[in-house]
Scaffold this active site. Structure first.
Site, PDB file in Angstrom:
ATOM      1  N   ASP A   1      -0.032   2.158   8.461  1.00 34.57           N
ATOM      2  CA  ASP A   1      -0.566   1.378   9.587  1.00 34.57           C
ATOM      3  C   ASP A   1       0.292   1.415  10.862  1.00 34.57           C
ATOM      4  O   ASP A   1      -0.185   1.092  11.937  1.00 34.57           O
ATOM      5  CB  ASP A   1      -0.745  -0.089   9.179  1.00 34.57           C
ATOM      6  CG  ASP A   1      -1.666  -0.251   7.978  1.00 34.57           C
ATOM      7  OD1 ASP A   1      -2.485   0.650   7.756  1.00 34.57           O
ATOM      8  OD2 ASP A   1      -1.548  -1.265   7.280  1.00 34.57           O
TER       9      ASP A   1
ATOM     10  N   ARG B   1       0.890  -5.044  -5.191  1.00 35.03           N
ATOM     11  CA  ARG B   1       1.099  -6.226  -4.348  1.00 35.03           C
ATOM     12  C   ARG B   1       1.212  -7.386  -5.336  1.00 35.03           C
ATOM     13  O   ARG B   1       0.214  -7.802  -5.916  1.00 35.03           O
ATOM     14  CB  ARG B   1      -0.055  -6.417  -3.377  1.00 35.03           C
ATOM     15  CG  ARG B   1      -0.166  -5.278  -2.354  1.00 35.03           C
ATOM     16  CD  ARG B   1      -1.204  -5.560  -1.288  1.00 35.03           C
ATOM     17  NE  ARG B   1      -1.204  -4.528  -0.263  1.00 35.03           N
ATOM     18  CZ  ARG B   1      -2.123  -3.573  -0.143  1.00 35.03           C
ATOM     19  NH1 ARG B   1      -3.129  -3.522  -0.981  1.00 35.03           N
ATOM     20  NH2 ARG B   1      -2.043  -2.683   0.816  1.00 35.03           N
TER      21      ARG B   1
ATOM     22  N   ARG C   1      -5.314  -1.757   9.072  1.00 37.94           N
ATOM     23  CA  ARG C   1      -5.390  -3.212   8.886  1.00 37.94           C
ATOM     24  C   ARG C   1      -5.724  -3.870  10.222  1.00 37.94           C
ATOM     25  O   ARG C   1      -6.753  -3.561  10.781  1.00 37.94           O
ATOM     26  CB  ARG C   1      -4.062  -3.751   8.312  1.00 37.94           C
ATOM     27  CG  ARG C   1      -4.261  -5.066   7.552  1.00 37.94           C
ATOM     28  CD  ARG C   1      -2.947  -5.518   6.949  1.00 37.94           C
ATOM     29  NE  ARG C   1      -2.549  -4.722   5.805  1.00 37.94           N
ATOM     30  CZ  ARG C   1      -2.976  -4.938   4.561  1.00 37.94           C
ATOM     31  NH1 ARG C   1      -3.803  -5.910   4.309  1.00 37.94           N
ATOM     32  NH2 ARG C   1      -2.569  -4.188   3.562  1.00 37.94           N
TER      33      ARG C   1
ATOM     34  N   GLY D   1       0.841  -1.209   0.000  1.00 34.53           N
ATOM     35  CA  GLY D   1       0.000   0.000   0.000  1.00 34.53           C
ATOM     36  C   GLY D   1       0.867   1.247   0.000  1.00 34.53           C
ATOM     37  O   GLY D   1       1.861   1.312   0.717  1.00 34.53           O
TER      38      GLY D   1
ATOM     39  N   ASP E   1       5.365  -5.214   5.835  1.00 35.37           N
ATOM     40  CA  ASP E   1       5.999  -6.518   6.127  1.00 35.37           C
ATOM     41  C   ASP E   1       6.079  -7.451   4.918  1.00 35.37           C
ATOM     42  O   ASP E   1       7.023  -8.238   4.798  1.00 35.37           O
ATOM     43  CB  ASP E   1       5.381  -7.199   7.347  1.00 35.37           C
ATOM     44  CG  ASP E   1       3.871  -7.314   7.284  1.00 35.37           C
ATOM     45  OD1 ASP E   1       3.297  -6.938   6.240  1.00 35.37           O
ATOM     46  OD2 ASP E   1       3.276  -7.786   8.259  1.00 35.37           O
TER      47      ASP E   1
ATOM     48  N   ASP F   1       2.310  -0.713  11.709  1.00 38.17           N
ATOM     49  CA  ASP F   1       2.208  -2.060  12.280  1.00 38.17           C
ATOM     50  C   ASP F   1       3.500  -2.861  12.129  1.00 38.17           C
ATOM     51  O   ASP F   1       3.477  -4.083  12.013  1.00 38.17           O
ATOM     52  CB  ASP F   1       1.041  -2.825  11.629  1.00 38.17           C
ATOM     53  CG  ASP F   1       1.204  -2.953  10.120  1.00 38.17           C
ATOM     54  OD1 ASP F   1       2.060  -2.266   9.549  1.00 38.17           O
ATOM     55  OD2 ASP F   1       0.465  -3.752   9.523  1.00 38.17           O
TER      56      ASP F   1
ATOM     57  N   THR G   1       4.389   2.456   5.558  1.00 36.11           N
ATOM     58  CA  THR G   1       2.972   2.053   5.617  1.00 36.11           C
ATOM     59  C   THR G   1       2.266   2.971   6.600  1.00 36.11           C
ATOM     60  O   THR G   1       2.834   3.317   7.639  1.00 36.11           O
ATOM     61  CB  THR G   1       2.795   0.588   6.068  1.00 36.11           C
ATOM     62  OG1 THR G   1       1.425   0.388   6.452  1.00 36.11           O
ATOM     63  CG2 THR G   1       3.663   0.197   7.251  1.00 36.11           C
TER      64      THR G   1
END
Ligand code: F6P
Length: 356
Positions: free
Chosen positions: A132, A77, A176, A16, A108, A134, A130
């Protein structure tokens, strides 16, 4: 820091998109140029390696992109790259184009790709990009700050109209499976409730609180929900609030608007420093690392370690994942994961205490 081994490196953005990716690309290109390296911009993430879609970039090719959202290298992706045949095509492309090393910017999935290429002989350094946030091995990822500022800006607007009409707005934000965007934007917008998957969400308690606040003449209510709960959760919560409190409640899914826009100062700075660091690491002969920032210091972490630590933080660790790590490393991962969890928990608890 120049090393004779490297003559040409590649840079790509994958997964993304995130605001600040362009600033990272700019920094990579300029740092490489400064060190006498040629730099190949690979288009569409790993897809560009599989399909041999790339071009040489000079310092002037990245002029003025520091303030732009999206990624000038485009992104994808790429499922084909996850298969051995796709990987082999990517390797062949690197060899044909004389690419000696790669900087891979993304989340990741991007790191796993970098790991696969490094194992097959193309040294890679990854940069966390990202919205996120995360990626547990870093305190901040590129794009996270901009996304949060976008959310705050939009929710402030929703609050204005909620106040005028005495309404509630349930707002679903991205991330996410991670609640970082939700928790921090919830705090920053004074949300009456924040629902993230990491900790139990007390919907009944929040509804009772809203009833009390309504009696005390509070007119606007914002509830921030992480998308981790799935598509129906936020809409159902909005209906429930409406029915049980008598406060007219709207629902808004902010969606991809969170991924666009001009990067904030923080993201531009982070991306610029990380881009520089990535090239520096390659030139030092290092590979299979992700660049990170911890306690405001730019550093790096082994990708294997980072992915394992990430699983631990997310409660997804299996026995086979920790094979190959020393007891000391595992103990450090466990201790760091607990610090990270406590930090988030503390924010979550404080948010609830001050939303009265
Ligand atoms: O990882 C970034 C992210 O925007 C997540 O927050 C979200 O769940 C996902 O990507 C959306 O993916 P797509 O762009 O494929 O819809």
């Amino acid at each position: 820091m120049a090393d004779k081994k490297f003559r040409r490196i590649g840079v790509l953005t994958s997964g993304g998109d995130a605001p600040g990716m362009n600033a990272a690309v700019r920094s990579v290109v300029r740092t490489a140029a400064q060190n006498g390296l040629e730099i190949m911009g690979v288009f569409g993430g790993y897809r560009g390696l599989v399909d041999n879609d790339m071009k040489l970039l000079g310092s002037r090719d990245v002029s003025n992109i520091i303030s732009m959202g999206g990624t000038m290298l485009f992104t994808d992706r790429c499922d084909e790259f996850k298969e051995e045949a796709g990987l082999q095509k990517a390797m062949k492309t690197c060899q044909e184009n004389k690419i000696d090393g790669l900087v891979c910017i993304g989340g990741d999935g991007t790191f796993r790709g970098a790991q696969d290429l490094t194992r097959r002989g193309i040294p890679c350094i990854a940069i966390p990009g990202t919205i996120d946030n995360d990626i547990s091995a870093t305190d901040y990822t590129i794009g996270y700050d901009t996304a949060m500022n976008t959310v705050v800006d939009l929710v402030d607007k929703l609050r204005d109209t909620c106040e005028s009409h005495a309404r509630c707005n349930v707002v679903e934000v991205m991330g996410r499976n991670a609640g970082y965007i939700a928790i921090n934007t919830g705090i920053a917008t004074g949300a009456v409730g924040i629902a993230i998957e990491e900790f139990p969400f007390d919907a009944d308690g929040m509804i009772e609180k809203m009833k009390e606040l309504k009696k005390a003449k509070k007119r606007n209510f914002i509830v921030i929900v992480s998308e981790a709960f799935g598509a129906e959760f936020s809409e159902n919560l909005a209906k429930r609030i409406d029915e049980e409190t008598g406060i007219e409640t709207k629902f808004a899914r902010l969606a991809h608007v969170q991924r666009g826009g001009r990067p904030t100062l923080r993201d531009r700075e982070l991306a610029s420093l990380m881009g520089y660091k990535a090239v520096e690491l390659l030139l030092e002969g290092k590979s299979n690392l992700i660049v990170n920032i911890r306690n405001e210091v730019i550093g790096c972490e082994d990708i294997e370690y980072a992915l394992c630590y990430d699983k631990l933080c997310k409660g997804k660790i299996k026995v086979e994942d920790i094979k190959g790590f020393t007891d000391e490393q595992i103990a450090k991962m466990v201790a760091d994961a607990e610090i990270r969890r406590q930090r988030m928990l503390s924010s979550y608890e404080i948010a609830s205490k001050i939303s009265i």
